[in-house]
Design a protein around this motif. Structure first.
Motif, PDB file in Angstrom:
ATOM      1  N   VAL A 127       0.847  -1.204   0.000  1.00  9.03           N
ATOM      2  CA  VAL A 127       0.000   0.000   0.000  1.00  9.03           C
ATOM      3  C   VAL A 127       0.880   1.252   0.000  1.00  9.03           C
ATOM      4  CG1 VAL A 127      -1.690   1.356   1.304  1.00  9.03           C
ATOM      5  CG2 VAL A 127      -1.958  -1.121   1.126  1.00  9.03           C
ATOM      6  N   GLU A 128       1.934   1.237   0.828  1.00  7.31           N
ATOM      7  CA  GLU A 128       2.850   2.386   0.897  1.00  7.31           C
ATOM      8  C   GLU A 128       3.479   2.663  -0.466  1.00  7.31           C
ATOM      9  OE1 GLU A 128       3.149   4.541   3.398  1.00  7.31           O
ATOM     10  OE2 GLU A 128       1.643   3.288   4.371  1.00  7.31           O
ATOM     11  N   TYR A 129       3.861   1.582  -1.183  1.00  5.81           N
ATOM     12  CA  TYR A 129       4.437   1.774  -2.517  1.00  5.81           C
ATOM     13  C   TYR A 129       3.459   2.555  -3.392  1.00  5.81           C
ATOM     14  CZ  TYR A 129       6.000   1.266  -7.252  1.00  5.81           C
ATOM     15  OH  TYR A 129       6.393   1.584  -8.533  1.00  5.81           O
ATOM     16  N   LEU A 130       2.195   2.119  -3.411  1.00  6.65           N
ATOM     17  CA  LEU A 130       1.204   2.772  -4.277  1.00  6.65           C
ATOM     18  C   LEU A 130       1.011   4.234  -3.884  1.00  6.65           C
ATOM     19  CD1 LEU A 130      -1.436  -0.091  -4.537  1.00  6.65           C
ATOM     20  CD2 LEU A 130       0.294   0.548  -6.229  1.00  6.65           C
ATOM     21  N   LYS A 131       0.898   4.493  -2.590  1.00  6.46           N
ATOM     22  CA  LYS A 131       0.725   5.883  -2.123  1.00  6.46           C
ATOM     23  C   LYS A 131       1.939   6.730  -2.519  1.00  6.46           C
ATOM     24  CE  LYS A 131      -2.419   5.053   1.721  1.00  6.46           C
ATOM     25  NZ  LYS A 131      -2.591   4.998   3.183  1.00  6.46           N
ATOM     26  N   ASN A 132       3.134   6.212  -2.252  1.00  2.39           N
ATOM     27  CA  ASN A 132       4.362   6.961  -2.579  1.00  2.39           C
ATOM     28  C   ASN A 132       4.497   7.170  -4.082  1.00  2.39           C
ATOM     29  OD1 ASN A 132       4.984   6.986   0.146  1.00  2.39           O
ATOM     30  ND2 ASN A 132       6.473   5.320   0.008  1.00  2.39           N
ATOM     31  N   SER A 133       4.110   6.149  -4.857  1.00  6.09           N
ATOM     32  CA  SER A 133       4.282   6.230  -6.314  1.00  6.09           C
ATOM     33  C   SER A 133       3.370   7.281  -6.936  1.00  6.09           C
ATOM     34  CB  SER A 133       4.022   4.864  -6.965  1.00  6.09           C
ATOM     35  OG  SER A 133       2.629   4.603  -7.109  1.00  6.09           O
ATOM     36  N   GLN A 134       2.282   7.621  -6.221  1.00  2.00           N
ATOM     37  CA  GLN A 134       1.342   8.618  -6.740  1.00  2.00           C
ATOM     38  C   GLN A 134       1.675  10.032  -6.268  1.00  2.00           C
ATOM     39  OE1 GLN A 134      -2.808   7.385  -6.268  1.00  2.00           O
ATOM     40  NE2 GLN A 134      -2.200   5.269  -6.567  1.00  2.00           N
ATOM     41  N   ASP A 135       2.674  10.146  -5.405  1.00  6.17           N
ATOM     42  CA  ASP A 135       3.143  11.452  -4.938  1.00  6.17           C
ATOM     43  C   ASP A 135       4.336  11.837  -5.826  1.00  6.17           C
ATOM     44  OD1 ASP A 135       4.942  13.302  -3.638  1.00  6.17           O
ATOM     45  OD2 ASP A 135       3.843  12.953  -1.761  1.00  6.17           O
TER      46      ASP A 135
END
Length: 183
Positions: free
Chosen positions: A38-46
């Motif tokens: 989940v963190e990867y997805l959140k970070n990747s969208q920032d």
């Protein structure tokens, strides 16, 4: 922290395997992996974090994509109405689906596929998914639109199916019958 180097690429054998069910209650290790997905997805969208850590933006990630053949998916996506949805699920299963289909007019992409594969990917317009969330709660989701497509894409990964397997090889832009286009 998961980075692009942790994501295995098209052609890796794990992507074609059927992932194993996660024994429940989930172990701390499995919860940690799911949380990092989940963190990867959140970070990747920032945009700032994506650039800093060289992350390709994603809206869904399945454990087989990080070479873990277990039935775990993470989704972090904004729907057509601008509402943010975040899911971290164990053993998601599509329990029912519509006859009606849908497809993304832009086609689909995948963090494990480094090339663009043009064509329409027919999906079910509406699905019902049962799963267990990261806190051990049973969830029963009724999904449509983009969310439905993202879930089907990620659950396919758990079954060794890639999005391009669904594209009509003869006519990639053939509009699926009885299908709703999703921009």
């Amino acid at each position: 922290m998961i980075t692009m180097k942790d994501i295995i690429r098209d052609g890796h054998p794990t992507l074609r395997q059927t992932a194993k069910e996660v024994p429940l209650p989930a172990s701390d290790e499995d919860k940690q992996i799911l949380q990092e997905m989940v963190e990867y997805l959140k970070n990747s969208q920032d945009p700032e974090l994506a650039e800093k850590y060289d992350l390709r933006p994603g809206i869904g990630l399945a454990a087989p994509q990080i070479n873990i053949s277990k039935r775990m998916i993470a989704v972090h996506v904004e729907d057509e109405k601008g509402k943010q949805h975040t899911y971290a699920l164990f053993n998601p299963k599509i329990v029912s689906h519509s006859v009606e289909r849908s497809y993304l007019t832009s086609g689909e992409g995948c963090l494990s596929v480094d090339r663009s594969i043009p064509g329409y990917v027919p999906r079910y317009a509406r699905i019902r998914v049962k799963a267990t969330d990261i806190d051990g709660n049973e969830v029963d989701l009724r999904l449509k639109g983009l969310l439905s497509i993202v879930f089907q894409h990620e659950i396919d990964h758990l079954n060794g199916i890639m999005f391009y397997d669904h594209i009509d090889q003869e006519n990639p832009f053939k509009v699926p019958e009885n299908a709703i286009p999703i921009e």
